[in-house]
Design a protein around this motif. Structure first.
Motif, mmCIF file in Angstrom:
data_model
loop_
_atom_site.group_PDB
_atom_site.id
_atom_site.type_symbol
_atom_site.label_atom_id
_atom_site.label_comp_id
_atom_site.label_asym_id
_atom_site.label_seq_id
_atom_site.Cartn_x
_atom_site.Cartn_y
_atom_site.Cartn_z
ATOM 1 N N ASP A 181 -4.875 5.331 -12.894
ATOM 2 C CA ASP A 181 -5.451 4.043 -12.494
ATOM 3 C C ASP A 181 -4.620 3.420 -11.378
ATOM 4 O O ASP A 181 -5.169 2.886 -10.403
ATOM 5 C CB ASP A 181 -5.514 3.112 -13.699
ATOM 6 N N GLY A 182 -3.291 3.502 -11.502
ATOM 7 C CA GLY A 182 -2.429 2.959 -10.459
ATOM 8 C C GLY A 182 -2.611 3.681 -9.133
ATOM 9 O O GLY A 182 -2.636 3.055 -8.065
ATOM 10 N N LEU A 183 -2.737 4.996 -9.184
ATOM 11 C CA LEU A 183 -2.952 5.773 -7.969
ATOM 12 C C LEU A 183 -4.275 5.382 -7.319
ATOM 13 O O LEU A 183 -4.351 5.201 -6.096
ATOM 14 C CB LEU A 183 -2.940 7.266 -8.292
ATOM 15 N N SER A 184 -5.311 5.252 -8.120
ATOM 16 C CA SER A 184 -6.612 4.866 -7.591
ATOM 17 C C SER A 184 -6.553 3.496 -6.920
ATOM 18 O O SER A 184 -7.082 3.303 -5.810
ATOM 19 C CB SER A 184 -7.643 4.854 -8.725
ATOM 20 N N LEU A 187 -4.834 3.713 -3.552
ATOM 21 C CA LEU A 187 -5.665 4.316 -2.514
ATOM 22 C C LEU A 187 -6.762 3.363 -2.056
ATOM 23 O O LEU A 187 -7.093 3.303 -0.863
ATOM 24 C CB LEU A 187 -6.286 5.612 -3.035
ATOM 25 N N LEU A 188 -7.333 2.623 -2.989
ATOM 26 C CA LEU A 188 -8.422 1.720 -2.635
ATOM 27 C C LEU A 188 -7.918 0.484 -1.892
ATOM 28 O O LEU A 188 -8.653 -0.105 -1.095
ATOM 29 C CB LEU A 188 -9.173 1.292 -3.897
ATOM 30 N N THR A 189 -6.681 0.094 -2.133
ATOM 31 C CA THR A 189 -6.111 -1.063 -1.447
ATOM 32 C C THR A 189 -5.903 -0.790 0.034
ATOM 33 O O THR A 189 -6.045 -1.671 0.877
ATOM 34 C CB THR A 189 -4.766 -1.462 -2.089
ATOM 35 N N GLY A 190 -5.589 0.463 0.353
ATOM 36 C CA GLY A 190 -5.315 0.823 1.736
ATOM 37 C C GLY A 190 -3.826 0.818 2.017
ATOM 38 O O GLY A 190 -3.030 0.216 1.284
ATOM 39 N N THR A 191 -3.444 1.502 3.055
ATOM 40 C CA THR A 191 -2.034 1.652 3.377
ATOM 41 C C THR A 191 -1.845 1.870 4.864
ATOM 42 O O THR A 191 -2.747 2.356 5.553
ATOM 43 C CB THR A 191 -1.433 2.852 2.610
ATOM 44 N N GLU A 192 -0.672 1.507 5.342
ATOM 45 C CA GLU A 192 -0.299 1.795 6.721
ATOM 46 C C GLU A 192 0.454 3.117 6.820
ATOM 47 O O GLU A 192 0.828 3.535 7.906
ATOM 48 C CB GLU A 192 0.575 0.668 7.272
#
Length: 298
Positions: A181-184, A187-192
Protein backbone atom coordinates in the motif's frame (compact mmCIF):
# COMPACT_ATOMS: atom_id res chain seq x y z
CA UNK A 1 -3.11 12.34 -11.54
CA UNK A 2 -6.71 11.90 -10.42
CA UNK A 3 -8.37 15.04 -9.17
CA UNK A 4 -6.44 17.54 -11.30
CA UNK A 5 -8.47 20.04 -13.26
CA UNK A 6 -8.08 20.32 -17.02
CA UNK A 7 -5.15 22.50 -18.05
CA UNK A 8 -3.33 22.28 -14.73
CA UNK A 9 -0.56 20.03 -13.56
CA UNK A 10 0.26 18.90 -10.04
CA UNK A 11 2.92 20.74 -8.13
CA UNK A 12 6.00 18.56 -7.79
CA UNK A 13 6.41 17.10 -4.33
CA UNK A 14 8.89 18.77 -2.02
CA UNK A 15 12.11 16.83 -1.57
CA UNK A 16 11.24 16.16 2.07
CA UNK A 17 7.96 14.59 0.93
CA UNK A 18 9.59 12.67 -1.90
CA UNK A 19 11.53 9.67 -0.55
CA UNK A 20 12.50 8.53 -4.05
CA UNK A 21 14.09 11.89 -4.80
CA UNK A 22 16.05 11.54 -1.58
CA UNK A 23 17.39 8.19 -2.79
CA UNK A 24 18.46 9.85 -6.02
CA UNK A 25 20.88 11.97 -4.01
CA UNK A 26 22.73 8.97 -2.56
CA UNK A 27 26.43 8.76 -3.49
CA UNK A 28 27.01 7.28 -6.92
CA UNK A 29 23.35 7.26 -7.99
CA UNK A 30 23.76 10.41 -10.08
CA UNK A 31 26.54 8.73 -12.07
CA UNK A 32 24.39 5.64 -12.68
CA UNK A 33 21.47 7.77 -13.85
CA UNK A 34 23.71 9.75 -16.21
CA UNK A 35 25.28 6.60 -17.66
CA UNK A 36 21.88 5.04 -18.28
CA UNK A 37 20.53 8.18 -19.89
CA UNK A 38 23.56 8.44 -22.17
CA UNK A 39 23.28 4.80 -23.25
CA UNK A 40 19.54 4.98 -23.88
CA UNK A 41 19.90 8.16 -25.92
CA UNK A 42 22.61 6.51 -28.00
CA UNK A 43 20.57 3.45 -28.96
CA UNK A 44 17.47 5.52 -29.66
CA UNK A 45 19.60 7.62 -32.00
CA UNK A 46 20.74 4.62 -34.01
CA UNK A 47 19.74 4.93 -37.66
CA UNK A 48 18.02 1.52 -37.60
CA UNK A 49 15.55 2.84 -35.03
CA UNK A 50 14.13 5.26 -37.61
CA UNK A 51 12.92 2.45 -39.86
CA UNK A 52 12.86 -0.81 -37.95
CA UNK A 53 12.13 0.04 -34.33
CA UNK A 54 9.34 -2.53 -34.13
CA UNK A 55 11.80 -5.30 -34.96
CA UNK A 56 14.19 -4.07 -32.27
CA UNK A 57 11.35 -3.93 -29.75
CA UNK A 58 10.29 -7.50 -30.57
CA UNK A 59 13.82 -8.81 -30.27
CA UNK A 60 14.38 -6.92 -27.01
CA UNK A 61 11.20 -8.48 -25.61
CA UNK A 62 12.37 -11.97 -26.49
CA UNK A 63 15.82 -11.44 -25.02
CA UNK A 64 14.41 -9.78 -21.93
CA UNK A 65 12.07 -12.70 -21.31
CA UNK A 66 14.94 -15.15 -21.73
CA UNK A 67 16.99 -13.19 -19.19
CA UNK A 68 14.20 -13.02 -16.64
CA UNK A 69 13.52 -16.74 -16.96
CA UNK A 70 17.24 -17.47 -16.51
CA UNK A 71 17.22 -15.62 -13.19
CA UNK A 72 14.27 -17.75 -12.11
CA UNK A 73 16.14 -20.97 -12.86
CA UNK A 74 15.30 -21.64 -16.52
CA UNK A 75 18.51 -20.64 -18.28
CA UNK A 76 17.70 -21.58 -21.88
CA UNK A 77 19.66 -20.57 -24.94
CA UNK A 78 18.07 -17.71 -26.86
CA UNK A 79 17.48 -19.84 -29.94
CA UNK A 80 15.71 -22.46 -27.84
CA UNK A 81 13.34 -19.80 -26.52
CA UNK A 82 12.85 -18.49 -30.04
CA UNK A 83 11.95 -21.82 -31.62
CA UNK A 84 9.81 -23.37 -28.88
CA UNK A 85 6.07 -23.09 -28.94
CA UNK A 86 5.32 -25.64 -26.24
CA UNK A 87 5.58 -24.32 -22.70
CA UNK A 88 4.37 -26.83 -20.15
CA UNK A 89 2.51 -26.40 -16.92
CA UNK A 90 5.49 -27.07 -14.68
CA UNK A 91 9.27 -26.85 -14.46
CA UNK A 92 11.52 -24.80 -16.71
CA UNK A 93 9.11 -24.68 -19.69
CA UNK A 94 6.46 -23.10 -17.48
CA UNK A 95 8.97 -20.50 -16.22
CA UNK A 96 10.03 -19.55 -19.74
CA UNK A 97 6.41 -19.37 -20.88
CA UNK A 98 5.53 -17.15 -17.93
CA UNK A 99 8.41 -14.78 -18.72
CA UNK A 100 7.30 -14.52 -22.34
CA UNK A 101 3.69 -13.83 -21.35
CA UNK A 102 4.74 -11.14 -18.89
CA UNK A 103 6.92 -9.39 -21.42
CA UNK A 104 4.05 -9.33 -23.89
CA UNK A 105 1.64 -8.06 -21.23
CA UNK A 106 3.82 -5.33 -19.70
CA UNK A 107 3.39 -2.79 -22.46
CA UNK A 108 -0.40 -3.15 -22.37
CA UNK A 109 -0.71 -2.08 -18.74
CA UNK A 110 0.80 1.41 -18.69
CA UNK A 111 -2.46 3.33 -18.35
CA UNK A 112 -3.66 1.04 -15.57
CA UNK A 113 -0.31 1.30 -13.77
CA UNK A 114 -0.68 5.06 -13.54
CA UNK A 115 -4.04 4.62 -11.82
CA UNK A 116 -3.57 1.44 -9.79
CA UNK A 117 -0.15 -0.20 -9.49
CA UNK A 118 -1.56 -2.88 -7.21
CA UNK A 119 -4.12 -3.89 -9.81
CA UNK A 120 -1.32 -4.27 -12.35
CA UNK A 121 0.76 -6.39 -9.98
CA UNK A 122 -2.21 -8.69 -9.46
CA UNK A 123 -2.68 -8.92 -13.21
CA UNK A 124 1.00 -9.70 -13.76
CA UNK A 125 0.85 -12.51 -11.24
CA UNK A 126 -2.30 -13.85 -12.85
CA UNK A 127 -0.61 -13.90 -16.24
CA UNK A 128 2.58 -15.48 -14.91
CA UNK A 129 1.07 -18.10 -12.64
CA UNK A 130 -1.98 -19.12 -14.63
CA UNK A 131 0.01 -21.08 -17.20
CA UNK A 132 -2.12 -19.58 -19.97
CA UNK A 133 -1.64 -16.83 -22.53
CA UNK A 134 -2.51 -13.23 -21.54
CA UNK A 135 -5.71 -13.34 -23.56
CA UNK A 136 -6.79 -16.57 -21.92
CA UNK A 137 -5.72 -15.82 -18.37
CA UNK A 138 -9.11 -14.53 -17.30
CA UNK A 139 -11.16 -16.98 -19.34
CA UNK A 140 -12.82 -20.18 -18.23
CA UNK A 141 -10.70 -23.03 -16.93
CA UNK A 142 -10.54 -26.20 -18.92
CA UNK A 143 -11.81 -29.51 -17.55
CA UNK A 144 -8.36 -30.58 -16.37
CA UNK A 145 -7.50 -27.32 -14.62
CA UNK A 146 -8.02 -26.80 -10.93
CA UNK A 147 -8.70 -23.50 -9.23
CA UNK A 148 -5.82 -21.89 -7.38
CA UNK A 149 -7.06 -19.08 -5.20
CA UNK A 150 -3.51 -17.85 -4.53
CA UNK A 151 -3.18 -16.62 -8.12
CA UNK A 152 -3.59 -12.89 -8.68
CA UNK A 153 -3.60 -11.82 -5.04
CA UNK A 154 -1.03 -11.17 -2.30
CA UNK A 155 -0.40 -14.11 0.00
CA UNK A 156 -2.23 -14.53 3.28
CA UNK A 157 -0.82 -15.43 6.67
CA UNK A 158 0.95 -18.81 6.77
CA UNK A 159 0.81 -19.29 3.00
CA UNK A 160 4.16 -20.55 1.68
CA UNK A 161 6.24 -18.84 -1.01
CA UNK A 162 8.06 -20.70 -3.76
CA UNK A 163 10.96 -18.41 -4.69
CA UNK A 164 14.13 -20.49 -4.35
CA UNK A 165 16.54 -17.84 -5.63
CA UNK A 166 15.75 -15.39 -2.81
CA UNK A 167 16.56 -16.78 0.63
CA UNK A 168 16.18 -13.58 2.62
CA UNK A 169 13.81 -13.48 5.60
CA UNK A 170 10.20 -13.42 4.43
CA UNK A 171 8.03 -10.52 5.67
CA UNK A 172 4.70 -11.62 7.11
CA UNK A 173 1.44 -11.00 5.30
CA UNK A 174 0.53 -7.90 7.32
CA UNK A 175 3.86 -6.27 6.56
CA UNK A 176 3.46 -7.17 2.89
CA UNK A 177 0.03 -5.55 2.73
CA UNK A 178 1.24 -2.39 4.45
CA UNK A 179 4.35 -2.00 2.33
CA UNK A 180 2.50 -2.69 -0.91
CA UNK A 181 0.00 0.00 0.00
CA UNK A 182 2.85 2.38 0.83
CA UNK A 183 4.57 1.65 -2.47
CA UNK A 184 1.35 2.25 -4.38
CA UNK A 185 0.76 5.57 -2.62
CA UNK A 186 4.31 6.63 -3.35
CA UNK A 187 3.94 5.88 -7.04
CA UNK A 188 0.57 7.59 -7.31
CA UNK A 189 1.80 10.72 -5.52
CA UNK A 190 4.50 11.26 -8.12
CA UNK A 191 8.18 11.92 -7.76
CA UNK A 192 11.00 14.02 -9.13
CA UNK A 193 13.32 11.02 -8.95
CA UNK A 194 14.82 9.67 -12.19
CA UNK A 195 13.14 6.67 -13.77
CA UNK A 196 16.06 4.42 -12.87
CA UNK A 197 15.59 5.11 -9.16
CA UNK A 198 11.83 4.47 -9.27
CA UNK A 199 12.27 1.28 -11.29
CA UNK A 200 14.98 -0.01 -8.94
CA UNK A 201 12.85 0.63 -5.86
CA UNK A 202 9.79 -1.07 -7.36
CA UNK A 203 11.91 -4.05 -8.39
CA UNK A 204 13.74 -4.27 -5.05
CA UNK A 205 10.64 -3.85 -2.93
CA UNK A 206 8.77 -6.61 -4.74
CA UNK A 207 11.71 -8.98 -4.41
CA UNK A 208 12.11 -8.12 -0.74
CA UNK A 209 8.40 -8.65 -0.01
CA UNK A 210 7.73 -11.62 -2.32
CA UNK A 211 4.03 -10.79 -2.05
CA UNK A 212 2.78 -13.72 -4.12
CA UNK A 213 2.96 -17.45 -3.62
CA UNK A 214 4.97 -17.90 -6.83
CA UNK A 215 6.64 -15.99 -9.69
CA UNK A 216 7.74 -13.01 -7.59
CA UNK A 217 11.02 -12.54 -9.43
CA UNK A 218 9.31 -12.64 -12.81
CA UNK A 219 6.68 -10.15 -11.64
CA UNK A 220 9.27 -7.82 -10.08
CA UNK A 221 11.28 -7.66 -13.28
CA UNK A 222 8.14 -7.07 -15.37
CA UNK A 223 7.20 -4.22 -13.04
CA UNK A 224 10.66 -2.71 -13.47
CA UNK A 225 10.11 -2.87 -17.24
CA UNK A 226 6.74 -1.10 -16.90
CA UNK A 227 8.30 1.75 -14.92
CA UNK A 228 11.10 2.22 -17.45
CA UNK A 229 8.61 2.29 -20.33
CA UNK A 230 5.98 4.43 -18.64
CA UNK A 231 8.48 6.99 -17.36
CA UNK A 232 9.49 7.86 -20.90
CA UNK A 233 13.06 6.66 -20.42
CA UNK A 234 12.47 3.66 -22.69
CA UNK A 235 9.09 4.22 -24.37
CA UNK A 236 9.68 1.66 -27.13
CA UNK A 237 10.89 -0.96 -24.64
CA UNK A 238 14.18 -1.61 -26.40
CA UNK A 239 16.48 -1.58 -23.35
CA UNK A 240 15.80 -4.92 -21.61
CA UNK A 241 17.18 -4.66 -18.10
CA UNK A 242 16.42 -8.36 -17.63
CA UNK A 243 19.23 -9.15 -20.09
CA UNK A 244 21.64 -7.20 -17.94
CA UNK A 245 20.47 -8.72 -14.68
CA UNK A 246 21.01 -12.18 -16.14
CA UNK A 247 24.42 -11.26 -17.57
CA UNK A 248 25.59 -9.87 -14.23
CA UNK A 249 24.63 -13.22 -12.70
CA UNK A 250 22.38 -14.58 -9.99
CA UNK A 251 25.00 -14.22 -7.25
CA UNK A 252 25.50 -10.51 -7.95
CA UNK A 253 21.73 -10.05 -8.23
CA UNK A 254 21.11 -11.56 -4.80
CA UNK A 255 24.05 -9.70 -3.23
CA UNK A 256 22.77 -6.38 -4.55
CA UNK A 257 19.26 -7.18 -3.31
CA UNK A 258 20.66 -7.90 0.14
CA UNK A 259 22.08 -4.38 0.10
CA UNK A 260 18.66 -2.97 -0.72
CA UNK A 261 17.00 -4.98 2.03
CA UNK A 262 19.61 -3.80 4.55
CA UNK A 263 18.20 -0.30 4.18
CA UNK A 264 21.60 1.33 4.53
CA UNK A 265 22.41 4.23 2.19
CA UNK A 266 25.33 2.26 0.78
CA UNK A 267 23.23 -0.84 0.24
CA UNK A 268 20.36 0.97 -1.45
CA UNK A 269 22.74 2.96 -3.64
CA UNK A 270 24.50 -0.26 -4.66
CA UNK A 271 21.17 -1.83 -5.66
CA UNK A 272 20.24 1.20 -7.77
CA UNK A 273 23.68 1.11 -9.39
CA UNK A 274 23.24 -2.61 -10.08
CA UNK A 275 19.91 -1.94 -11.78
CA UNK A 276 21.53 0.87 -13.75
CA UNK A 277 24.27 -1.42 -14.96
CA UNK A 278 21.62 -3.96 -15.98
CA UNK A 279 19.88 -1.33 -18.13
CA UNK A 280 23.21 -0.38 -19.69
CA UNK A 281 23.82 -4.01 -20.63
CA UNK A 282 20.31 -4.17 -22.06
CA UNK A 283 21.17 -1.11 -24.15
CA UNK A 284 24.31 -2.85 -25.36
CA UNK A 285 22.26 -5.88 -26.35
CA UNK A 286 19.81 -3.84 -28.41
CA UNK A 287 22.62 -1.84 -29.96
CA UNK A 288 24.05 -5.15 -31.18
CA UNK A 289 20.62 -6.01 -32.59
CA UNK A 290 20.54 -2.69 -34.43
CA UNK A 291 24.00 -3.32 -35.84
CA UNK A 292 22.97 -6.79 -37.01
CA UNK A 293 19.86 -5.42 -38.71
CA UNK A 294 21.93 -2.76 -40.38
CA UNK A 295 24.33 -5.38 -41.76
CA UNK A 296 21.43 -7.54 -42.87
CA UNK A 297 22.50 -10.27 -40.48
CA UNK A 298 19.21 -10.42 -38.61
Amino acid sequence: MAGNTRGTSPAPPKASDDPLATLASLPGVDDSVAAVRKGVDRVYGHRVMRRRSNEVTSEAALRGARGSAALSGADWALEEVRRRTDFGVEGEPRTVGAALRLTAEAGQLLSVWRQSPLRVLARLHLVAASGRSPGEAEGRRGPDETADDTVGRPRLAAEPVDEPLIELPLPDADEVAGRLDGLSRLLLTGTEAPALVTAAVVHGELLALRPFATCNGLVARAAERIVLIGSGLDPKSICPAEVGHAELGRAAYVAALEGYVSGTPEGVAAWIAHCGRAVELGVRESTAVCEALQRGAA
